[in-house]
Scaffold this motif. Structure first.
Motif, PDB file in Angstrom:
ATOM      1  N   UNK A 197      -8.186 -23.569 -21.437  1.00  0.00           N
ATOM      2  CA  UNK A 197      -8.682 -24.908 -21.795  1.00  0.00           C
ATOM      3  C   UNK A 197      -9.789 -25.350 -20.848  1.00  0.00           C
ATOM      4  N   UNK A 198      -9.557 -25.249 -19.549  1.00  0.00           N
ATOM      5  CA  UNK A 198     -10.583 -25.668 -18.594  1.00  0.00           C
ATOM      6  C   UNK A 198     -11.751 -24.687 -18.572  1.00  0.00           C
ATOM      7  N   UNK A 199     -11.473 -23.395 -18.739  1.00  0.00           N
ATOM      8  CA  UNK A 199     -12.560 -22.403 -18.785  1.00  0.00           C
ATOM      9  C   UNK A 199     -13.484 -22.670 -19.963  1.00  0.00           C
ATOM     10  N   UNK A 200     -12.887 -22.945 -21.124  1.00  0.00           N
ATOM     11  CA  UNK A 200     -13.686 -23.154 -22.333  1.00  0.00           C
ATOM     12  C   UNK A 200     -14.429 -24.482 -22.325  1.00  0.00           C
ATOM     13  N   UNK A 201     -13.943 -25.447 -21.537  1.00  0.00           N
ATOM     14  CA  UNK A 201     -14.690 -26.696 -21.383  1.00  0.00           C
ATOM     15  C   UNK A 201     -16.085 -26.419 -20.825  1.00  0.00           C
ATOM     16  N   UNK A 202     -16.165 -25.435 -19.936  1.00  0.00           N
ATOM     17  CA  UNK A 202     -17.453 -25.058 -19.357  1.00  0.00           C
ATOM     18  C   UNK A 202     -18.189 -24.071 -20.262  1.00  0.00           C
ATOM     19  N   UNK A 206     -19.392 -27.349 -23.157  1.00  0.00           N
ATOM     20  CA  UNK A 206     -20.214 -28.118 -22.223  1.00  0.00           C
ATOM     21  C   UNK A 206     -21.355 -28.872 -22.901  1.00  0.00           C
ATOM     22  N   UNK A 207     -22.061 -28.242 -23.831  1.00  0.00           N
ATOM     23  CA  UNK A 207     -23.241 -28.864 -24.448  1.00  0.00           C
ATOM     24  C   UNK A 207     -22.956 -29.475 -25.813  1.00  0.00           C
ATOM     25  N   UNK A 208     -21.681 -29.512 -26.215  1.00  0.00           N
ATOM     26  CA  UNK A 208     -21.312 -30.033 -27.531  1.00  0.00           C
ATOM     27  C   UNK A 208     -21.261 -31.564 -27.497  1.00  0.00           C
ATOM     28  N   UNK A 209     -22.257 -32.200 -28.079  1.00  0.00           N
ATOM     29  CA  UNK A 209     -22.363 -33.658 -28.016  1.00  0.00           C
ATOM     30  C   UNK A 209     -21.317 -34.362 -28.881  1.00  0.00           C
ATOM     31  N   UNK A 210     -20.641 -33.636 -29.773  1.00  0.00           N
ATOM     32  CA  UNK A 210     -19.574 -34.248 -30.570  1.00  0.00           C
ATOM     33  C   UNK A 210     -18.224 -34.171 -29.852  1.00  0.00           C
ATOM     34  N   UNK A 211     -18.165 -33.469 -28.746  1.00  0.00           N
ATOM     35  CA  UNK A 211     -16.934 -33.359 -27.952  1.00  0.00           C
ATOM     36  C   UNK A 211     -16.645 -34.713 -27.303  1.00  0.00           C
ATOM     37  N   UNK A 212     -15.408 -35.154 -27.386  1.00  0.00           N
ATOM     38  CA  UNK A 212     -15.075 -36.493 -26.880  1.00  0.00           C
ATOM     39  C   UNK A 212     -15.259 -36.617 -25.369  1.00  0.00           C
ATOM     40  N   UNK A 213     -15.311 -35.482 -24.653  1.00  0.00           N
ATOM     41  CA  UNK A 213     -15.488 -35.524 -23.198  1.00  0.00           C
ATOM     42  C   UNK A 213     -16.943 -35.325 -22.764  1.00  0.00           C
ATOM     43  N   UNK A 245     -27.227 -20.491 -18.492  1.00  0.00           N
ATOM     44  CA  UNK A 245     -28.618 -20.259 -18.837  1.00  0.00           C
ATOM     45  C   UNK A 245     -28.847 -19.532 -20.144  1.00  0.00           C
ATOM     46  N   UNK A 246     -27.852 -18.770 -20.628  1.00  0.00           N
ATOM     47  CA  UNK A 246     -28.017 -18.023 -21.870  1.00  0.00           C
ATOM     48  C   UNK A 246     -27.200 -18.663 -22.993  1.00  0.00           C
ATOM     49  N   UNK A 247     -25.884 -18.769 -22.816  1.00  0.00           N
ATOM     50  CA  UNK A 247     -25.065 -19.436 -23.838  1.00  0.00           C
ATOM     51  C   UNK A 247     -25.198 -20.955 -23.743  1.00  0.00           C
ATOM     52  N   UNK A 248     -25.234 -21.445 -22.521  1.00  0.00           N
ATOM     53  CA  UNK A 248     -25.525 -22.859 -22.267  1.00  0.00           C
ATOM     54  C   UNK A 248     -26.885 -22.896 -21.568  1.00  0.00           C
ATOM     55  N   UNK A 249     -27.900 -23.332 -22.271  1.00  0.00           N
ATOM     56  CA  UNK A 249     -29.251 -23.300 -21.731  1.00  0.00           C
ATOM     57  C   UNK A 249     -29.391 -24.217 -20.520  1.00  0.00           C
ATOM     58  N   UNK A 250     -30.377 -23.903 -19.698  1.00  0.00           N
ATOM     59  CA  UNK A 250     -30.611 -24.707 -18.489  1.00  0.00           C
ATOM     60  C   UNK A 250     -30.828 -26.176 -18.832  1.00  0.00           C
TER      61      UNK A 250
END
Length: 393
Positions: A197-202, A206-213, A245-250
């Motif tokens: 759960x915590x690993x996948x948060x990052x 991380x960049x999902x703007x529809x995520x409540x967190x 930088x690759x899956x979650x861009x800078x």
């Protein structure tokens, strides 16, 4: 106490070139594309992320620690296409705050098909890590965190003190991944479970703007880690290194988040710390036994083997591939053996996956093919040429 263990997987396969049924060229791999992608990911991820970690280790004077598992094939590509990346990994190793884990050299599914080949690939990888970084790995991480009781038992007899696995709900039940466990029939081996759960948060949210967190800040994440105090000993954050930088861009702020996270976790509680997998093994006793009779992995929502063995194409390709092992090793052609081993890399079978919805989108993102069927046909055309070479005197 919340001892945070960051483990990053680093891997790039040797991608196949387009290979028709009429092709007879023995050069199966797309050198131009492999070099291009290796340098692209180095620029976006490996170089800035390594520099970021070096800076964090120096800033916190050794209190910040991480671990890596680098496949043998990605290390080969660093040597050939991006030696500056390898230099930075050596620099990280020299800090004494970075641990390198063992895995199969070719990032393969060998344990499922050949214990002899599995052992050979693990030993080949161990020797490479020793050569490049001067470390003799004590903890093992199988390809894509594929794991069960048999694997733990086998690896324990290979001399490893610890093994990593997915903290899947299906095997944990009511228990928490935030403790050290042991596998059945391997009392000397510690089992380290991913807090998914915590690993996948990052790694994923991380960049999902529809995520409540969203947006996720270092201070917010540190509070979540701090909640483990009194409810666990460790927080295992396992993810692909390409997250940065690759899956979650800078542009998402992922580097800034990671840059501030060590300080946020350390200041949120005097009991918090960062440790490596082998330090986990040394510092914590197992609180119980985790029985995993069936294979699990960290892939997709099912966390099973369906990402690589979910359809008839994948099963057939793997069966035909490993059927060649005995005759191929008897032949004694080192280049042919290397080519065959590069075909054992799990990515080739991942590209053949026919899943739909969210998991299907992930598979499409990574695949260089227009469809899973194109991947299968291309792979089998290459394998047919390997068989032709095998028959030659």
């Amino acid at each position: 106490m919340a001892s945070v263990c960051f483990y990053f997987q680093v891997h790039q396969p040797y991608r196949l070139r387009r290979y028709s049924v009429f092709d007879t060229d023995r050069h199966y791999f797309d050198e131009f594309k492999n070099a291009e992608l290796c340098r692209k990911v180095a620029h976006k991820c490996y170089l800035p992320a390594n520099r970021m970690l070096l800076e964090a280790i120096r800033q916190h004077e050794g209190k910040f620690r991480v671990a890596f598992s680098l496949s043998g094939v990605v290390l080969e590509q660093f040597r050939q296409y991006a030696p500056e990346v390898l230099d930075l990994f050596r620099e990280l190793s020299d800090t004494g705050c970075v641990e390198f884990l063992s895995e199969t050299y070719y990032h393969s599914l060998a344990f499922l098909y050949s214990r002899e080949e599995f052992r050979d690939q693990v030993e080949k990888h161990r020797l490479l890590i020793k050569e490049l970084f001067g470390q003799d790995p004590r903890v093992f991480r199988n390809t894509e965190l594929i794991y069960n009781n048999d694997l733990a038992h086998f690896v324990s007899h290979m001399g490893y003190d610890g093994i990593l696995s997915e903290g899947a709900d299906s095997v944990l039940g009511y228990r928490s991944p935030n403790y050290v466990y042991r596998p059945p029939h391997a009392p000397r081996t510690k089992l380290l479970l991913k807090n998914y759960r915590l690993s996948d948060d990052i790694a994923f949210r991380f960049s999902n703007r529809t995520w409540e967190q969203w947006p996720l800040t270092a201070d917010k994440f540190a509070l979540w880690v701090n909640q483990i105090n009194g409810n666990g000993h460790v927080c295992n954050l396992f993810m692909d290194y390409e997250t940065f930088g690759e899956h979650q861009w800078a542009e998402t702020g992922i580097f800034d988040f990671m840059r501030h996270l060590p300080e946020a976790i350390l200041k949120s509680s005097s009991e918090n710390s960062f440790i490596t997998p082998s330090q986990q093994v040394d510092q914590f006793e197992a609180v119980g036994e985790i029985d995993v009779p069936h294979m699990i992995s960290w892939a997709d929502t099912e966390r099973d083997l369906s990402a690589w063995l979910g359809n008839a194409m994948q099963s057939n390709a793997l069966h035909e591939l490993y059927k060649l092992e005995g005759a191929l090793k008897e032949k004694g052609d080192e280049q042919l053996l290397t080519d065959w081993r590069r075909l054992t890399t799990s990515d080739h079978f991942y590209y053949m996956c026919t899943k739909f919805w969210a998991d299907g989108d992930v598979h499409k993102y990574f695949s260089p093919y227009e469809s899973p069927y194109d991947s299968y046909i291309n792979f089998m055309n290459v394998l047919d040429n390997v068989q032709t070479r095998l028959r030659e005197e």
